[in-house]
Design a protein around this motif. Sequence first.
Motif, PDB file in Angstrom:
ATOM      1  N   UNK A   8      25.122  69.267  33.297  1.00 31.10           N
ATOM      2  CA  UNK A   8      25.447  69.849  31.987  1.00 31.10           C
ATOM      3  C   UNK A   8      24.185  70.230  31.227  1.00 31.10           C
ATOM      4  N   UNK A   9      23.160  69.395  31.327  1.00 30.51           N
ATOM      5  CA  UNK A   9      21.893  69.714  30.668  1.00 30.51           C
ATOM      6  C   UNK A   9      21.288  70.980  31.252  1.00 30.51           C
ATOM      7  N   UNK A  10      21.413  71.141  32.575  1.00 34.19           N
ATOM      8  CA  UNK A  10      20.917  72.362  33.215  1.00 34.19           C
ATOM      9  C   UNK A  10      21.668  73.594  32.757  1.00 34.19           C
ATOM     10  N   UNK A  11      22.978  73.473  32.621  1.00 32.83           N
ATOM     11  CA  UNK A  11      23.784  74.598  32.144  1.00 32.83           C
ATOM     12  C   UNK A  11      23.434  74.946  30.700  1.00 32.83           C
ATOM     13  N   UNK A  12      23.270  73.920  29.869  1.00 32.98           N
ATOM     14  CA  UNK A  12      22.927  74.151  28.466  1.00 32.98           C
ATOM     15  C   UNK A  12      21.556  74.799  28.345  1.00 32.98           C
ATOM     16  N   UNK A  13      20.632  74.411  29.217  1.00 31.43           N
ATOM     17  CA  UNK A  13      19.296  75.024  29.228  1.00 31.43           C
ATOM     18  C   UNK A  13      19.386  76.528  29.491  1.00 31.43           C
ATOM     19  N   UNK A  14      20.172  76.899  30.469  1.00 31.96           N
ATOM     20  CA  UNK A  14      20.312  78.328  30.792  1.00 31.96           C
ATOM     21  C   UNK A  14      20.974  79.075  29.645  1.00 31.96           C
ATOM     22  N   UNK A  15      22.009  78.471  29.058  1.00 32.19           N
ATOM     23  CA  UNK A  15      22.663  79.109  27.914  1.00 32.19           C
ATOM     24  C   UNK A  15      21.658  79.339  26.788  1.00 32.19           C
ATOM     25  N   UNK A  16      20.822  78.365  26.547  1.00 32.10           N
ATOM     26  CA  UNK A  16      19.860  78.439  25.442  1.00 32.10           C
ATOM     27  C   UNK A  16      18.764  79.448  25.710  1.00 32.10           C
TER      28      UNK A  16
ATOM     29  N   UNK B 255      23.016  60.168  34.570  1.00 33.23           N
ATOM     30  CA  UNK B 255      24.185  60.418  35.400  1.00 33.23           C
ATOM     31  C   UNK B 255      24.118  61.854  35.921  1.00 33.23           C
ATOM     32  N   UNK B 256      24.522  62.045  37.152  1.00 34.01           N
ATOM     33  CA  UNK B 256      24.457  63.378  37.762  1.00 34.01           C
ATOM     34  C   UNK B 256      25.211  64.439  36.964  1.00 34.01           C
ATOM     35  N   UNK B 257      26.459  64.206  36.559  1.00 35.21           N
ATOM     36  CA  UNK B 257      27.157  65.252  35.800  1.00 35.21           C
ATOM     37  C   UNK B 257      26.456  65.591  34.486  1.00 35.21           C
ATOM     38  N   UNK B 258      25.759  64.612  33.915  1.00 32.89           N
ATOM     39  CA  UNK B 258      25.018  64.874  32.683  1.00 32.89           C
ATOM     40  C   UNK B 258      23.837  65.796  32.966  1.00 32.89           C
ATOM     41  N   UNK B 259      23.112  65.536  34.056  1.00 29.98           N
ATOM     42  CA  UNK B 259      21.994  66.406  34.426  1.00 29.98           C
ATOM     43  C   UNK B 259      22.469  67.840  34.655  1.00 29.98           C
TER      44      UNK B 259
ATOM     45  N   UNK C  20      17.802  65.836  33.078  1.00 31.98           N
ATOM     46  CA  UNK C  20      18.122  64.797  34.051  1.00 31.98           C
ATOM     47  C   UNK C  20      17.418  63.486  33.798  1.00 31.98           C
ATOM     48  N   UNK C  21      17.337  62.677  34.847  1.00 30.52           N
ATOM     49  CA  UNK C  21      16.824  61.312  34.736  1.00 30.52           C
ATOM     50  C   UNK C  21      15.379  61.252  34.276  1.00 30.52           C
ATOM     51  N   UNK C  22      14.621  62.327  34.476  1.00 32.89           N
ATOM     52  CA  UNK C  22      13.216  62.314  34.056  1.00 32.89           C
ATOM     53  C   UNK C  22      13.089  62.232  32.531  1.00 32.89           C
ATOM     54  N   UNK C  23      14.185  62.554  31.824  1.00 27.99           N
ATOM     55  CA  UNK C  23      14.178  62.434  30.360  1.00 27.99           C
ATOM     56  C   UNK C  23      14.757  61.102  29.895  1.00 27.99           C
ATOM     57  N   UNK C  24      15.369  60.362  30.798  1.00 27.52           N
ATOM     58  CA  UNK C  24      15.891  59.017  30.510  1.00 27.52           C
ATOM     59  C   UNK C  24      16.826  59.009  29.304  1.00 27.52           C
TER      60      UNK C  24
ATOM     61  N   UNK D 103      10.985  72.593  38.906  1.00 29.52           N
ATOM     62  CA  UNK D 103      10.375  71.550  39.730  1.00 29.52           C
ATOM     63  C   UNK D 103      11.422  70.469  39.934  1.00 29.52           C
ATOM     64  N   UNK D 104      11.935  70.378  41.143  1.00 28.03           N
ATOM     65  CA  UNK D 104      12.954  69.389  41.465  1.00 28.03           C
ATOM     66  C   UNK D 104      14.234  70.015  41.971  1.00 28.03           C
ATOM     67  N   UNK D 105      14.651  69.618  43.187  1.00 28.74           N
ATOM     68  CA  UNK D 105      15.841  70.205  43.805  1.00 28.74           C
ATOM     69  C   UNK D 105      17.043  69.288  43.819  1.00 28.74           C
ATOM     70  N   UNK D 106      17.224  68.489  42.764  1.00 32.58           N
ATOM     71  CA  UNK D 106      18.423  67.675  42.635  1.00 32.58           C
ATOM     72  C   UNK D 106      19.555  68.472  42.023  1.00 32.58           C
ATOM     73  N   UNK D 107      20.615  67.784  41.667  1.00 31.32           N
ATOM     74  CA  UNK D 107      21.811  68.466  41.169  1.00 31.32           C
ATOM     75  C   UNK D 107      21.530  69.278  39.910  1.00 31.32           C
ATOM     76  N   UNK D 108      20.763  68.712  38.962  1.00 32.15           N
ATOM     77  CA  UNK D 108      20.471  69.421  37.728  1.00 32.15           C
ATOM     78  C   UNK D 108      19.575  70.615  37.935  1.00 32.15           C
TER      79      UNK D 108
END
Length: 452
Positions: free
Chosen positions: A316-324, A310-314, A302-306, A10-15
Amino acid sequence: MTFDYDLFVIGGGSGGVRAARVAAQAGAKVALAEEDRYGGTCVIRGCVPKKLMVYASSYPQMMREAQEYGWTVHAGGFDWTAFRGKLHAELDRLEGIYRNILSSNGVETFDTRATVKDAHTVRLASGGEKTAKHILIAVGGHPVKPDLPGAEHGLTSNDIFHLETLPRTMLIIGGGYIACEFACILNGLGVHVTQYYHRETQVLRGFDDEARNLVAEGMRASGVNLELGADISEMTPIEGGYRVTCRDGETREFEQVLFATGRKPNTGALGLEDTGVELGDRGEIVVDDYSQTAVPSIYAIGDVTDRVNLTPVAIREGMAFVETVFNGRPTPVDHKLIPTAIFTQPEMGTIGLTEEEAREAGEIEVYATSFKPMRQSFAGQDEKVLMKLVVSKKTRRIVGCHIVAPEAGEMIQLVGIAIKNGATKEEFDRTCAVHPTMTEELVTMREPRQDA
């Protein structure tokens, strides 16, 4: 149980787009829903259009410099309408790239709002429901206005890129990086900018004191009317603009008022209150180190977790999610030592602890120099830059670096690699300087500041 998808984002931003694409490449069946435009805050109403406006606003200074270097410059006025049209065309192009990334990787997309019904079900506003083994929430955040009379008439950062005309005068309320960046941008584009910050202390709270003081000094020198301790109580529409009243009773008039007074996560009416997903005090989704919520099948990035917005952080979080979740390699997200740039004029780049934070953590040495760079000095300008390293006495590691200079963001990206990898002051000292450059000072400073 059989699901429609392995993953529903849910959400089509960078993350969200990055997580969807990489999960699909890992063999997952993925869907994504976005109610607005693909690319999210960064591409559509944040980093990208803002940086293009930074570029546009820097040309008056460049032309003044060019004259000092012997060039004959014939410049007309700034054409906001022409720039805005090209800006929107560029954002359309980038959104198309995001859409193509998803489609070319087999991600099914829904251009509609999606909410969470339960641990494995997503409800679409366009009708129908979809089930997924995993749900990833990446809906970002939004700017907020203060609760005061007339605030509904003010602009937010989302509105700046859609102005029909640039105002002659604008009041910007706030002291964070968004407020300061837009103050510099609009000032550079010819708007008479006043900035109110309700605190008596300096703008850019949370950043290194020496660095933010230099930024504020540069902002004032360039023409921004920066007023500390100015707290608005109401704004009233008048002919041609707005009358703003401060809490001390002073009134001023401006054509436009921009509120840059914070952002909040987009968790409203998302259905989370019925799922068991925990929300924090600001409405943020509470997650663990692996971006997992209190409901095992639901994750958020991403920002929904506050956490670090930052975009690059979102991404990275998306990449880590897939790895996990899909690659079987549990990967926590590292939120330490993240290089950051503030695109003010002058620009700031920073990583690690401020001098003030480092002093509280232990004994330190501070290496710092402020000087007029060659380019600006030759042009007869008084603008100064800052190069600053904060060093732990115990480990000799550089625990903080703060740069205020043209292209500081480019500099801190490269410095950040060394600091992220634990570089010591002595390793910086062993690095040969590139001369003449501003950043050579980072490897030639030998004596710590005596007051450290």
